[in-house]
Design an enzyme around this catalytic site. Structure first.
Site, PDB file in Angstrom:
ATOM      1  CD  GLU A 176     -76.640  10.751  16.773  1.00 17.40           C
ATOM      2  OE1 GLU A 176     -77.150  11.723  16.198  1.00 17.40           O
ATOM      3  OE2 GLU A 176     -77.084   9.591  16.700  1.00 17.40           O
ATOM      4  CB  CYS A 205     -80.313   7.679  14.887  1.00 14.38           C
ATOM      5  SG  CYS A 205     -81.545   8.537  13.905  1.00 14.38           S
ATOM      6  CG  ASN A 242     -83.639  10.737  18.319  1.00 15.08           C
ATOM      7  OD1 ASN A 242     -83.410  11.931  18.427  1.00 15.08           O
ATOM      8  ND2 ASN A 242     -83.321  10.040  17.230  1.00 15.08           N
ATOM      9  CD  GLU A 243     -84.903  12.091  13.901  1.00 12.83           C
ATOM     10  OE1 GLU A 243     -84.614  13.277  13.888  1.00 12.83           O
ATOM     11  OE2 GLU A 243     -84.667  11.314  12.955  1.00 12.83           O
TER      12      GLU A 243
HETATM   13  O1  AHR Z   1     -78.159  14.621  13.786  1.00 17.46           O
HETATM   14  C1  AHR Z   1     -78.057  13.522  12.965  1.00 17.46           C
HETATM   15  C2  AHR Z   1     -79.288  12.647  12.995  1.00 17.46           C
HETATM   16  O2  AHR Z   1     -80.374  13.341  12.491  1.00 17.46           O
HETATM   17  C3  AHR Z   1     -79.753  12.199  14.347  1.00 17.46           C
HETATM   18  O3  AHR Z   1     -79.126  11.066  14.790  1.00 17.46           O
HETATM   19  C4  AHR Z   1     -81.199  11.927  14.137  1.00 17.46           C
HETATM   20  O4  AHR Z   1     -81.941  12.110  15.322  1.00 17.46           O
HETATM   21  C5  AHR Z   1     -81.581  12.842  13.014  1.00 17.46           C
HETATM   22  O5  AHR Z   1     -82.240  12.178  12.019  1.00 17.46           O
END
Ligand code: AHR
Length: 644
Positions: A35, A246, A373-374
């Site tokens: 990320e 995120c 994503n989550e």
């Molecule tokens: O890995 C850090 C963050 O943790 C990511 O961006 C998110 O998907 C999760 O909350």
């Protein structure tokens, strides 16, 4: 560290009864989660040494509460340079930019040249690091609005003001023109600055000021920092998930990561606010991600927002999850379908031709796409996810879609996410959890009871809260349970991957670095030992405690490519413990095996900036069909036994 190995037998190959088949393990089990967080891309893996090279930083890249001293703006990392008492001005302009995606540039107006000229100076990320005798590619776009010519000096000086590298040229184009030259560094410099000095009265427009090591990973232009890329490559990840996290679903609708903005010539890419409170230049874009995957032999796993933004970030403004309006969803979906064509389509296709134009006519062989994503699993999410999922399935049935089950290991989003996945038959579902290390030990049976034959699991983000050996060992124990459940857990990736020291928004991370060096954590070594010692079948009941009880903190896998049997054992205790290893189910084994041990003080960490205190130690040991092994206190041991 004292290790006791019980030697039982010495013949080279021992014949044993035929092994039981074992349970299949996903060949993709261990990969990485990249990320752009903690300066992982700009100022990190992306090798560019100039910060804010295109003057696109903006105050709104950064949360109002996080504005650093000095602010965050188009001149961040830049200074006005008037060495030798020259006189002039600099201003930010937007008329006739290089490209509308890159709207800002600098106008330097030289009134009096002085001794050394008037211009600008860039301090890079915590200073520019150059190495003696290394070569660097400098480039810049210039335009002479008045016509005529402009002599330019390019000078890199160390913190004492000594010139480390320099060159000169003359700019003479009334339209934007790129100038490119190679500089050789005369000495090492850890905190150098790059100056661009204009040496004639008049004006000049400046944009895309760049300094790149020539020695990038695999020597690629616009490439990756070699030391960081090599540290990642050494993990031999089966897959790379990118660009987040995120970052993928973004801080509100306008900030959803748009892959199309990240390909093509770098001066035409559209930078954006990074959800983690900095700017993303997109110099490391989708082409570079796919290229990197190919270079390290990993499968790409791009994650695209499910038509909704991150529920957490935008909530700070009071609006939470934002959704792509239904009337825009067709175009949104088309962009996702176009990504598949970009990767896999012929070079004559609309999007395949863009890949070919970037120098890659062959396909990138995309097999997976993550959608979401989550996310907060709302009806709005569900409607959009379903539309995207069905469109991808219809047009590209060969692509495996990875869905999402919210941000936690349980709870409403988790349940709703799984319900949707099961209803739609989504092949893989992404789970995320960050926990104290005790949690991992207490949840070793989590996947034992997951239904087989339906959606599989991608454990897309997990880590225990810490970088100490005890954290890494708890992760190792958990990874043995992932191997045991490798028939239902298809992928797993520790998160986050990278962090620049001094610029972290999230801790712990797997690999820390600064401008000079890379500092793999203890957790990194655990990931590496599992990845390098993966198998394709799992064999139960090979490791027992005294008394014959199966040892939970262990695994035995077999790699059919090499024929090797690999036994992993974790000891969380502060004292040695004995394990009994029974290889009778296997046909034959060699009696000399490779042993790798990661051990130390439970609280020991590999601190960035200091020599690593916990690293794996390798040795050879003798083994036989049934042998005892004494695990050192606080350790992970990997015993690799050849059968051929
Ligand atoms: O890995 C850090 C963050 O943790 C990511 O961006 C998110 O998907 C999760 O909350």
């Amino acid at each position: 560290m004292e290790m006791k190995i019980l030697l039982l037998g010495a013949s080279l190959v021992t014949s044993l009864p035929t092994m039981a088949g074992g349970k299949p393990i996903s060949p993709n089990l261990f990969g990485i989660f990249f990320e752009d967080l903690n300066y992982a891309a700009d100022g990190g893996l992306y090798a560019e040494l100039v910060q804010n090279r295109s003057f696109e930083y903006s105050p709104s890249d950064v949360d109002v509460h996080k504005q650093p001293a000095g602010g965050w703006h188009p001149f961040t990392a830049w200074e006005f340079a008037r060495e030798g008492n020259g006189i002039g001005t600099i201003s930010l302009e937007t008329r006739e930019p290089i490209h509308p995606n890159n709207p800002h540039y600098l106008l330097v107006d030289v009134k009096t040249v002085g001794k050394h000229g008037v211009g600008i100076r860039n301090k890079g990320y915590d200073g520019i690091v150059l190495r003696k005798e290394e070569t660097y590619r400098f480039s810049v776009f210039l335009r002479n609005p008045d016509g005529g010519s402009m002599p330019v000096d390019v000078v890199v000086k160390d913190h004492k003001g000594t010139v480390v590298a320099d060159t000169s040229f003359t700019a003479s184009s009334s339209t934007w023109k790129q100038y490119e030259m190679v500089l050789r560094s005369r000495s090492d410099a850890d905190t150098a600055a790059l100056s661009l000095l204009f040496k004639k009265r008049g004006t000049v427009a400046v944009d895309m000021v760049s300094l790149f090591p020539i020695d990038t990973y695999k020597g690629r232009k616009n490439g990756l920092r070699r030391d960081i890329a090599e540290t990642i490559a050494a993990l031999k990840p089966a897959f790379v998930r990118f660009p987040g996290g995120c970052l993928a679903h973004g801080d509100g609708l306008d900030n959803i990561y748009q892959w199309k903005n990240t390909i093509g010539p770098v001066e035409q890419r559209k930078g954006d606010k990074n959800i983690w409170n900095y700017h993303q230049s997109m110099g490391l874009g989708y082409f570079e991600y796919f290229q990197f995957c190919e270079d390290i032999g990993a499968k790409p796993l791009p994650v695209i927002a499910a038509g909704v933004s991150c529920q957490n970030s935008a909530r700070r403004r009071g609006d939470g999850q934002e959704c792509v309006p239904m009337e825009d969803m067709l175009q949104y979906i088309q962009d996702i379908l176009d990504l598949v064509e970009y990767c896999n389509g012929p070079s004559t296709s609309e999007w395949g031709s863009k890949r070919a134009a970037a120098g890659h006519p062959e396909p990138f062989n995309l097999e997976y796409i993550g959608i979401g994503n989550e996310d907060h699993i709302t009806p709005e999410f569900e409607a959009r996810f379903k539309m995207i999922y069905e469109a991808v399935k219809d047009k590209y049935p060969e692509i495996t879609v990875v869905g999402t089950a919210g941000p936690g290991e349980a709870g409403k989003d988790y349940e709703e996410g799984w319900k949707i996945a099961r209803k739609l038959g989504v092949p893989v579902v992404d789970e995320h959890y960050y926990k104290g290390w005790g949690w991992f030990l207490e949840n070793l049976h989590r996947y034992d009871s997951y239904p087989r034959g339906g959606s599989k699991v991608y454990l897309g983000e997990y880590a225990s809260w810490g970088s100490a050996l005890e954290n890494a060992l708890a992760e190792a124990v958990y990874m043995t349970s992932l191997e045991r459940n490798g028939d239902v857990v298809e992928f797993a990736s520790y998160a986050p991957l990278l962090a620049r020291v001094g610029h972290t928004q999230w801790n712990p991370d797997l690999i820390y670095f600064d401008g000079k060096q890379v500092y793999p954590s203890v957790n990194y070594h655990v990931q590496k030992l599992f990845s390098l010692n993966r198998g394709d079948t799992y064999h139960a009941d090979v490791v027992t405690e005294d008394g014959g009880k199966p040892m939970l903190y262990s695994s035995c896998v077999r790699d059919s490519h090499t024929g090797d049997i690999i036994v992993k054992l974790v000891n969380m205790d502060g004292r040695e413990r004995k394990a009994n290893i029974d290889l009778n189910p296997f046909k034959r084994i060699r009696t000399e095996a490779a042993l790798t041990v990661l051990a130390g003080d439970a609280k020991a960490k590999n601190e960035p900036g200091k020599p690593a205190s916990v690293i794996p130690a390798e040795s050879r040991i003798k083994v036989k069909k049934s042998f005892g092994y004494t695990m050192p206190a606080h350790s992970l041991s990997v015993i690799r036994i050849k059968t051929k």
